[in-house]
Write an enzyme that holds these catalytic residues in place. Sequence first.
Site, PDB file in Angstrom:
ATOM      1  N   ARG A 174       0.860  -1.178   0.000  1.00 25.65           N
ATOM      2  CA  ARG A 174       0.000   0.000   0.000  1.00 25.65           C
ATOM      3  C   ARG A 174       0.896   1.227   0.000  1.00 25.65           C
ATOM      4  O   ARG A 174       1.864   1.285   0.771  1.00 25.65           O
ATOM      5  CB  ARG A 174      -0.872  -0.005   1.256  1.00 25.65           C
ATOM      6  CG  ARG A 174      -1.894   1.108   1.319  1.00 25.65           C
ATOM      7  CD  ARG A 174      -2.508   1.216   2.703  1.00 25.65           C
ATOM      8  NE  ARG A 174      -1.702   2.064   3.562  1.00 25.65           N
ATOM      9  CZ  ARG A 174      -2.171   2.598   4.685  1.00 25.65           C
ATOM     10  NH1 ARG A 174      -3.410   2.356   5.087  1.00 25.65           N
ATOM     11  NH2 ARG A 174      -1.391   3.377   5.429  1.00 25.65           N
ATOM     12  N   TYR A 220      -2.709  11.583   5.181  1.00 28.51           N
ATOM     13  CA  TYR A 220      -2.944  10.345   5.933  1.00 28.51           C
ATOM     14  C   TYR A 220      -1.844   9.318   5.613  1.00 28.51           C
ATOM     15  O   TYR A 220      -1.385   9.207   4.495  1.00 28.51           O
ATOM     16  CB  TYR A 220      -4.294   9.724   5.560  1.00 28.51           C
ATOM     17  CG  TYR A 220      -4.295   8.288   5.976  1.00 28.51           C
ATOM     18  CD1 TYR A 220      -4.083   7.286   5.061  1.00 28.51           C
ATOM     19  CD2 TYR A 220      -4.310   7.953   7.329  1.00 28.51           C
ATOM     20  CE1 TYR A 220      -3.962   5.974   5.463  1.00 28.51           C
ATOM     21  CE2 TYR A 220      -4.180   6.642   7.735  1.00 28.51           C
ATOM     22  CZ  TYR A 220      -3.999   5.665   6.797  1.00 28.51           C
ATOM     23  OH  TYR A 220      -3.838   4.386   7.197  1.00 28.51           O
ATOM     24  N   ASP A 233      -5.051   3.917   0.168  1.00 28.48           N
ATOM     25  CA  ASP A 233      -6.129   4.214   1.119  1.00 28.48           C
ATOM     26  C   ASP A 233      -6.496   5.692   1.040  1.00 28.48           C
ATOM     27  O   ASP A 233      -5.679   6.549   1.397  1.00 28.48           O
ATOM     28  CB  ASP A 233      -5.643   3.844   2.541  1.00 28.48           C
ATOM     29  CG  ASP A 233      -6.751   3.832   3.578  1.00 28.48           C
ATOM     30  OD1 ASP A 233      -6.526   3.284   4.675  1.00 28.48           O
ATOM     31  OD2 ASP A 233      -7.830   4.391   3.292  1.00 28.48           O
ATOM     32  N   HIS A 285      -8.794   6.899   2.772  1.00 29.75           N
ATOM     33  CA  HIS A 285      -9.144   7.169   4.161  1.00 29.75           C
ATOM     34  C   HIS A 285     -10.370   8.056   4.330  1.00 29.75           C
ATOM     35  O   HIS A 285     -10.374   9.027   5.124  1.00 29.75           O
ATOM     36  CB  HIS A 285      -7.941   7.767   4.904  1.00 29.75           C
ATOM     37  CG  HIS A 285      -7.789   7.218   6.297  1.00 29.75           C
ATOM     38  ND1 HIS A 285      -8.123   7.945   7.417  1.00 29.75           N
ATOM     39  CD2 HIS A 285      -7.397   6.012   6.732  1.00 29.75           C
ATOM     40  CE1 HIS A 285      -7.911   7.191   8.497  1.00 29.75           C
ATOM     41  NE2 HIS A 285      -7.472   6.022   8.114  1.00 29.75           N
ATOM     42  N   GLU A 343      -9.059   2.023  -1.264  1.00 26.06           N
ATOM     43  CA  GLU A 343      -9.729   1.768   0.009  1.00 26.06           C
ATOM     44  C   GLU A 343     -10.423   2.992   0.577  1.00 26.06           C
ATOM     45  O   GLU A 343      -9.893   4.102   0.461  1.00 26.06           O
ATOM     46  CB  GLU A 343      -8.671   1.291   1.006  1.00 26.06           C
ATOM     47  CG  GLU A 343      -9.155   1.031   2.411  1.00 26.06           C
ATOM     48  CD  GLU A 343      -8.002   0.671   3.341  1.00 26.06           C
ATOM     49  OE1 GLU A 343      -8.121   0.922   4.543  1.00 26.06           O
ATOM     50  OE2 GLU A 343      -6.971   0.157   2.835  1.00 26.06           O
ATOM     51  N   GLU A 375     -13.175  -1.260   7.403  1.00 30.71           N
ATOM     52  CA  GLU A 375     -12.423  -1.322   8.659  1.00 30.71           C
ATOM     53  C   GLU A 375     -13.153  -0.665   9.813  1.00 30.71           C
ATOM     54  O   GLU A 375     -12.909  -1.009  10.978  1.00 30.71           O
ATOM     55  CB  GLU A 375     -11.031  -0.705   8.495  1.00 30.71           C
ATOM     56  CG  GLU A 375     -11.025   0.784   8.305  1.00 30.71           C
ATOM     57  CD  GLU A 375      -9.620   1.335   8.150  1.00 30.71           C
ATOM     58  OE1 GLU A 375      -9.275   2.274   8.894  1.00 30.71           O
ATOM     59  OE2 GLU A 375      -8.878   0.820   7.293  1.00 30.71           O
ATOM     60  N   ARG A 422     -13.340  -5.254   4.437  1.00 31.67           N
ATOM     61  CA  ARG A 422     -12.182  -5.091   5.331  1.00 31.67           C
ATOM     62  C   ARG A 422     -12.524  -5.202   6.809  1.00 31.67           C
ATOM     63  O   ARG A 422     -11.753  -4.780   7.677  1.00 31.67           O
ATOM     64  CB  ARG A 422     -11.514  -3.756   5.069  1.00 31.67           C
ATOM     65  CG  ARG A 422     -10.754  -3.759   3.774  1.00 31.67           C
ATOM     66  CD  ARG A 422      -9.826  -2.606   3.573  1.00 31.67           C
ATOM     67  NE  ARG A 422      -9.220  -1.944   4.690  1.00 31.67           N
ATOM     68  CZ  ARG A 422      -8.144  -2.378   5.376  1.00 31.67           C
ATOM     69  NH1 ARG A 422      -7.607  -3.547   5.069  1.00 31.67           N
ATOM     70  NH2 ARG A 422      -7.647  -1.678   6.371  1.00 31.67           N
ATOM     71  N   GLU A 445      -4.096  -7.232   5.763  1.00 31.79           N
ATOM     72  CA  GLU A 445      -3.219  -6.085   6.045  1.00 31.79           C
ATOM     73  C   GLU A 445      -2.195  -6.484   7.109  1.00 31.79           C
ATOM     74  O   GLU A 445      -2.549  -7.157   8.086  1.00 31.79           O
ATOM     75  CB  GLU A 445      -4.041  -4.895   6.542  1.00 31.79           C
ATOM     76  CG  GLU A 445      -3.201  -3.671   6.894  1.00 31.79           C
ATOM     77  CD  GLU A 445      -4.055  -2.449   7.256  1.00 31.79           C
ATOM     78  OE1 GLU A 445      -3.495  -1.353   7.321  1.00 31.79           O
ATOM     79  OE2 GLU A 445      -5.285  -2.616   7.452  1.00 31.79           O
ATOM     80  N   TRP A 479     -11.125  12.477   9.054  1.00 32.39           N
ATOM     81  CA  TRP A 479      -9.697  12.196   9.137  1.00 32.39           C
ATOM     82  C   TRP A 479      -9.345  11.006   8.320  1.00 32.39           C
ATOM     83  O   TRP A 479     -10.090  10.043   8.276  1.00 32.39           O
ATOM     84  CB  TRP A 479      -9.260  12.013  10.593  1.00 32.39           C
ATOM     85  CG  TRP A 479      -7.824  11.662  10.680  1.00 32.39           C
ATOM     86  CD1 TRP A 479      -6.755  12.458  10.432  1.00 32.39           C
ATOM     87  CD2 TRP A 479      -7.302  10.340  10.910  1.00 32.39           C
ATOM     88  NE1 TRP A 479      -5.603  11.763  10.515  1.00 32.39           N
ATOM     89  CE2 TRP A 479      -5.906  10.449  10.828  1.00 32.39           C
ATOM     90  CE3 TRP A 479      -7.887   9.106  11.213  1.00 32.39           C
ATOM     91  CZ2 TRP A 479      -5.070   9.361  11.023  1.00 32.39           C
ATOM     92  CZ3 TRP A 479      -7.074   7.995  11.392  1.00 32.39           C
ATOM     93  CH2 TRP A 479      -5.678   8.141  11.289  1.00 32.39           C
TER      94      TRP A 479
END
Length: 405
Positions: free
Chosen positions: A150, A162, A213, A215, A239, A265, A286, A342, A405
Amino acid sequence: MTGSKIVDARVIVSCPARNFVTLKITTADGLYGIGDGTLNGRELSVASYLQDHVVPCLMGRDSERIEDTWQFLYRGAYWRRGPVTMSAIAAVDVALWDLKAKRAGMPLYQLLGGRSREGALVYAHANGHSIEDLLASVAKHLELGYKAIRVQAAVPGVPDAYGVPHGTKPYEPADSDLPREETWSTQRYLRFVPQLMDAVRARFGFDLMLLHDAHHRLTPIEAAALGKSLEPYSLFWLEDATPAENQDAFRLIRQHTTTPLAVGEVFNSIFDCKQLITEQLIDYIRTSVTHAGGITHLRRIAALAEIYGVRTGSHGATDLSPVCMGAALHFDVSVPNFGIQEHMPHAALTDEVFPHAYTFVGGVMDPGEAPGHGVDIDEKLAAKHPYKRAYLPVCRLEDGTLHNW
Ligand code: CS2
Ligand code: MG
């Protein structure tokens, strides 16, 4: 029931390099099982949920009755779902699966139906303060044997990106006593990421499985635009392209791009992803053992996903303890629709507090053959590292607007 009767359950909160919440359940026959209940930046809420509300209910129960205990804690709470409840249920669930496998004298994956593969493909985190920095980090992880990486890098003109560490310390987002306020610009980021992927593909080619990601930082149409702009770079996945509370949002992304999408996640139950899976709006789910109600519930999510051709891609950041990683790897080597796991290596001190049987060889991890999930806790050493309050950052756009975030 005699031997499997629960006679003790203790919540261990410690901070060996970062905070963790661990539940240890002991039965009359002297065996014990451990589970992870770590919720980054909100650890004590799960510890209290366990200590004050769940532990009293566990005393005297038959540890062998995993499904019934799961239902007892989920339906019996009346107030269902959510990150705190489901992380607490997960800690109990994983400790009971650990116990059952130890009592059977088997590695946990054997109770989950045996191996479906020799090991679990994992991906590493490469990051950098510049593209050159990032390319060096990718080269380092290829050296270590990773086949999937990643990539995250600082965005020119944006103070905080991030996934990029502040200074030289390993990346740990929950690093301050009160939430740090970061500044973000989506426009600069959307222009920068294709350049980043172009540089990685130019240097390392297309055999490398490449992940990124976003995020949760983009609106649905921005996510669609990013997915489209990255198609030439054949990502393994993009992601958390947009927040997924509104699952409909992914229909718009799907309309515009074929870049594979990974989400989950921050999900805690099958209901958070039912529509995303049944409408095939994502390609990888995830959800993690710790935040999605343990092995018992994660298997349900994976079973639904399998019907729709969605694979697993479990969250495995360092704010999930080695207990979670151990249990996840048993799940990963047995679940039929496994995709990838991951892997963010824990600090040496964390590994010392949580000795474990799992191994990493050539980009693949294996849970090992120890009875149970193969992860233990050194309580004496853990006690030397007491909890230290630490928050995740918050994020603002350049005009001060509070953002994801
Ligand atoms: C991230 C996480 O690993 C990831 O994919 O999204 O590092 C996440 O930021 C942390 O787990 C938050 O605690
Ligand atoms: Mg993520």
